[in-house]
Scaffold this motif. Sequence first.
Motif, PDB file in Angstrom:
ATOM      1  N   LEU A  15     -38.685  -7.285  19.739  1.00 48.69           N
ATOM      2  CA  LEU A  15     -39.545  -8.105  18.688  1.00 48.69           C
ATOM      3  C   LEU A  15     -40.970  -7.712  18.554  1.00 48.69           C
ATOM      4  N   HIS A  16     -41.397  -6.670  19.326  1.00 48.94           N
ATOM      5  CA  HIS A  16     -42.812  -6.311  19.375  1.00 48.94           C
ATOM      6  C   HIS A  16     -42.937  -4.969  19.012  1.00 48.94           C
ATOM      7  N   HIS A  17     -43.919  -4.800  18.143  1.00 46.04           N
ATOM      8  CA  HIS A  17     -44.082  -3.542  17.508  1.00 46.04           C
ATOM      9  C   HIS A  17     -45.273  -3.201  17.254  1.00 46.04           C
ATOM     10  N   HIS A  18     -46.445  -2.517  17.671  1.00 48.05           N
ATOM     11  CA  HIS A  18     -47.693  -2.810  17.225  1.00 48.05           C
ATOM     12  C   HIS A  18     -48.493  -1.324  17.970  1.00 48.05           C
ATOM     13  N   ARG A  19     -49.672  -0.882  17.241  1.00 49.32           N
ATOM     14  CA  ARG A  19     -50.631  -0.096  17.699  1.00 49.32           C
ATOM     15  C   ARG A  19     -51.764  -0.732  17.736  1.00 49.32           C
TER      16      ARG A  19
END
Length: 360
Positions: free
Chosen positions: A269-273
């Motif tokens: 559920l988490h995807h980020h830079r």
Amino acid sequence: MHILVTGGAGYIGSALVRELLAHGHPVTVVDSMIFGDRALADVRHHPALQIRRMDTRGLQREHLTGVQAVVDLAGRSSDLATELDPAWTDAVNHRAQVRLARLARSCGVARHVLISSCAVYGLARGAEVTELSPLQPLTRYAHSCALTEATILPLAGPGFSPTVLRLGLVHGRSARMRFDLMVNAMALSALRLRRITLDEGGQRCRNHVHIRDVVQAIVAALHAPLANVSRQVFNIGHHNLSALDVAEAIRHALGSHVEIALHGGTPDLHHHRFTARKAQDLLGYRPEVTLDTGVNEILDALDRGSIADTLETHTTRWIHEVLALGKEAKTAIERTATFAYRPAPVFGRSAVGPGGLRLQ
């Protein structure tokens, strides 16, 4: 500076306590010891260290006498663990943390550092995430972090300076080891099974940071001018990497015979830079430990037997066992933190030659 550290016998807390003592700070640890107290065994008799075996929900004014700073690390710190008992999660991950901040303010504690998570950003695609990016908490754990931040930061005022550190995915060796964290878990799987299994093709990206760099950031926040940290939020991270990037780094350390299996599976559920530039500018934060260094120190420690794959190193499974027990047995577990547990064998780096792992 007398510093109270909640969760001081935990994964990050036990490393932080040693660093604070090395800096000459008197330290009081408050920890329920649900995972045992072995992580502090070698510093237990340090003259500047006081250890209180207690739940943070029981803290009173007398426990903060003479304290000048609080670092709040207590609480359930994984998505799966927080789902096991929602009422417990709310009690220890939100209400107890808010209560402690209010108590600290009323007792004249100047600095309050709340350890939060970049999980609050959720599924944030596109540009790099900064502390001003919108929050999209998608799990119970992320929601509890976001809610606690939003309640504690407005408590700032003359004499009380709350600070929030949002951590990336932490990895590396600790006296209270955790093998439920991504990098640590992958390293263990590569040694134990010669295989790393990734969902969604391993493409989801997170920021990864070594535990020593996290400790460095906390110490920097404690030492920074109050004007730089009061009511401020800081991202604390180092490498923006996909799960596949991490798996490839581990395979590089062990050899090409480690299989990387890509599956569909349950979505992350988490995807980020995200960027930690604000911490670099205002705290002087400079992460130094590379992913390769962190991976190799875990592999070497497993190979030497200086860390072990035991039940309490898997947070969700351990808490599940504790919650499943009656009150009397639960109290005994919190005192001793021992279970009979037989992990699968670790093959060890001795099986690694120039061509990679030697299949047996």
